[in-house]
Design a protein around this motif. Structure first.
Motif, short mmCIF file in Angstrom:
data_model
loop_
_atom_site.label_atom_id
_atom_site.label_comp_id
_atom_site.label_asym_id
_atom_site.label_seq_id
_atom_site.Cartn_x
_atom_site.Cartn_y
_atom_site.Cartn_z
N ALA A 151 0.83 -1.21 0.00
CA ALA A 151 0.00 0.00 0.00
C ALA A 151 0.87 1.26 0.00
CB ALA A 151 -0.92 -0.01 1.22
N LEU A 152 1.88 1.28 0.86
CA LEU A 152 2.69 2.50 0.97
C LEU A 152 3.60 2.70 -0.24
CD1 LEU A 152 3.48 5.02 2.43
CD2 LEU A 152 4.94 3.67 3.96
N SER A 153 4.16 1.61 -0.76
CA SER A 153 4.99 1.77 -1.96
C SER A 153 4.12 2.21 -3.13
CB SER A 153 5.76 0.48 -2.27
OG SER A 153 4.87 -0.60 -2.49
N THR A 154 2.88 1.74 -3.17
CA THR A 154 1.95 2.16 -4.22
C THR A 154 1.63 3.65 -4.08
OG1 THR A 154 0.99 -0.02 -4.47
CG2 THR A 154 -0.39 1.83 -5.15
N ALA A 155 1.36 4.09 -2.84
CA ALA A 155 1.03 5.50 -2.62
C ALA A 155 2.18 6.40 -3.08
CB ALA A 155 0.71 5.75 -1.14
N LEU A 156 3.41 6.05 -2.71
CA LEU A 156 4.57 6.87 -3.08
C LEU A 156 4.79 6.85 -4.60
CD1 LEU A 156 7.10 5.76 -0.28
CD2 LEU A 156 5.91 7.96 -0.42
N ALA A 157 4.72 5.66 -5.19
CA ALA A 157 5.00 5.54 -6.63
C ALA A 157 3.93 6.22 -7.46
CB ALA A 157 5.10 4.05 -7.00
N LEU A 158 2.68 6.10 -7.03
CA LEU A 158 1.58 6.65 -7.81
C LEU A 158 1.52 8.18 -7.68
CD1 LEU A 158 -0.72 5.91 -9.69
CD2 LEU A 158 -2.15 5.41 -7.70
N ASP A 159 1.82 8.68 -6.49
CA ASP A 159 1.91 10.13 -6.31
C ASP A 159 2.94 10.71 -7.27
OD1 ASP A 159 1.59 12.69 -4.54
OD2 ASP A 159 3.76 12.31 -4.57
N ASP A 160 4.07 10.00 -7.38
CA ASP A 160 5.13 10.45 -8.27
C ASP A 160 4.71 10.37 -9.74
OD1 ASP A 160 7.81 11.44 -8.48
OD2 ASP A 160 8.42 9.47 -9.22
N ALA A 161 4.08 9.24 -10.10
CA ALA A 161 3.67 9.04 -11.50
C ALA A 161 2.62 10.07 -11.91
CB ALA A 161 3.12 7.63 -11.69
N LEU A 162 1.70 10.39 -10.99
CA LEU A 162 0.64 11.35 -11.32
C LEU A 162 1.09 12.80 -11.13
CD1 LEU A 162 -2.33 9.51 -9.52
CD2 LEU A 162 -2.12 9.82 -11.98
N GLY A 163 2.30 12.99 -10.58
CA GLY A 163 2.78 14.35 -10.31
C GLY A 163 1.92 15.11 -9.31
N LEU A 164 1.35 14.38 -8.35
CA LEU A 164 0.45 15.04 -7.39
C LEU A 164 1.20 15.91 -6.40
CD1 LEU A 164 -1.91 12.01 -6.50
CD2 LEU A 164 -2.36 13.89 -8.11
N GLY A 165 2.40 15.44 -6.01
CA GLY A 165 3.18 16.19 -5.02
C GLY A 165 2.50 16.31 -3.67
#
Lengths: 290, 290
Positions: free
Chosen positions: B105-119
């Motif tokens: 869950a946490l690796s997904t949150a970090l990776a997806l935030d980065d991929a989506l450029g959410l910051g």
């Protein structure tokens, strides 16, 4: 009515093999050689009269698709309306060359035949499991040797009656080491270049092994197969080579894993640098009701 | 547009804990103590504009339900229509107390935030993962310490901002041994008698540990927790006791497994009599982008 059957089928590792294609799944299969493992799949089949047929599969208490097991259960139940529960337990990982789908299928066939009181001949149950494994593309040659136990030399592919298999009782402690990601059998067998390499290298090695089958030669010829087919990745090759200081290891086909025999403590220390480790023995009995 | 993010989150073992219920999943959680593992989950998140939203999850190249990861991905994607692919790799087994669902869950949150450029702020990403793990019932206290690394003492439960966690860098080789079937966290936490035992035994032990936290005391107090709560089965207790000849081991909560530190060769030989073995170190960095 509720009734139950319980069976165990050993896991099975293949050291080298050759693919034999055929339109009939009872004739299709592989030639090759390998070992049965004291670790395997234990299955309880529980059946109950019900208004409609249902098949429910739990592997290690988790609901699973388990296509091979599902189809075997459907074939044995036929059109009769039973509620079938298949409860399988195994410590072995899937898609690492330990024959888990074959062991799940064959233990299910034996347990369900017993639970339903079908009394089918053992060879027919083994044939159903072999045929279904082949139809699903999850394996080619684990079911028949896993039904027999020991070290096997499979000279003719296919289900019982068509295959020719010699088995040799072996007393050996084994280490199983998983060194990389899963390697689904289906993916490898769909690649014509890989199948061509397997058959070019495998055929002559099976002939060579059959002239003087022994546990040591199983490993040594397996090493050549792993290397010459290109199926082994650099880690697997490194581990196989490093194992020679303490015994022998070879790749479990088809998995990113090895099985080994020798000075277990030293081999264990080596393998723990690379992956996950289990210990077992050779199973010389083959699949059986419990 | 296609973009990608990649992150690692360590696995996490808990030696002893106490359940804190609360209607808010960001406040709910556990107090306790444990260690971060150099083995964990590595996740690539790949996103692409698409006419409608979809989330596809592969764990070790196999399509999985992975409820916690799925929900984290949906929360971060929101109502925007992206095709999201989550590709996670882990050598750790699930439901054996190694915090795999939290690390996924946490690796997904970090990776997806980065991929989506959410910051999004890191604390918010950790909070989303914690909250979702709690909502799914798959864990209570792994996400926050896994975000930090080291040995942890969790004095107040919940997501960042509400929790109080002390961490201690530790240099140690660890052995992880799986000794029995999976133990889904959900099943244990649904049993009021078990939760009562956990809280009766856990609370005082956390206080005792907090007066003088050390790796040795993590194991020793963990042993008392495993025994006095009745969570450890006879095999786990036998293995813990036998480990004292060569080091220290305690049960990984919640799993039929132990983690250990000491003379690795002798411990490995012991554990291979009982189950599956892996080696790792303590991760002192915590979850991170790669």
């Amino acid at each position: 009515m509720v009734s139950e059957g319980e069976a165990f089928c050993p896991g099975h590792v293949t050291a080298f093999f050759e693919v034999h294609d055929d339109p009939s799944p009872r004739t299709k299969g592989s030639r090759g050689a390998g070992l049965c493992l004291s670790l395997g799949v234990r299955t309880v089949a529980r059946v109950r009269d019900a208004p409609r047929q249902s098949v429910d599969i739990l592997v290690n208490e988790r609901r699973q698709k388990a296509e091979v097991t599902q189809r075997v259960a459907e074939k044995l139940t036929g059109s009769r309306s039973f509620e079938v529960k298949i409860l399988s337990e195994t410590p072995l990982p899937v898609s690492q060359g330990f024959g888990v789908s074959a062991a799940a299928a064959l233990s299910t066939a034996l347990a369900l035949d017993d639970a339903l009181g079908l009394g089918l001949p053992r060879d027919e149950l083994v044939s159903v499991a072999h045929e279904t494994e082949v139809e699903c593309g999850t394996g080619l040659g684990d079911v028949v040797p896993a039904s027999l136990g020991g070290m096997d030399l499979r000279l003719k592919p296919g289900a019982p009656g068509r295959s020719e298999v010699r088995t040799y009782p072996v007393k050996a402690d084994l280490l199983l080491a998983v060194l990389g990601p899963e390697m689904p059998t289906k993916t490898v067998l769909r690649d014509p270049a890989k199948v061509a390499a397997i058959n070019r290298v495998g055929g002559p090695l099976i002939d060579e092994f059959s002239r003087d089958p022994s546990l040591e030669r199983l490993f040594d010829i397996g090493n050549r197969f792993a290397e010459e087919t290109g199926l082994a990745n650099p880690t697997v090759l490194e581990v196989i080579r490093a194992s020679r200081m303490f015994g022998r290891a070879t790749m479990a086909m088809l998995g990113n894993s090895v099985f080994a025999s020798g000075r277990s403590d030293q081999l264990a220390t080596l393998y723990l640098r690379f992956g996950t480790l289990q210990r077992c023995e050779v199973d010389n009995e083959g699949a059986r009701l419990l």
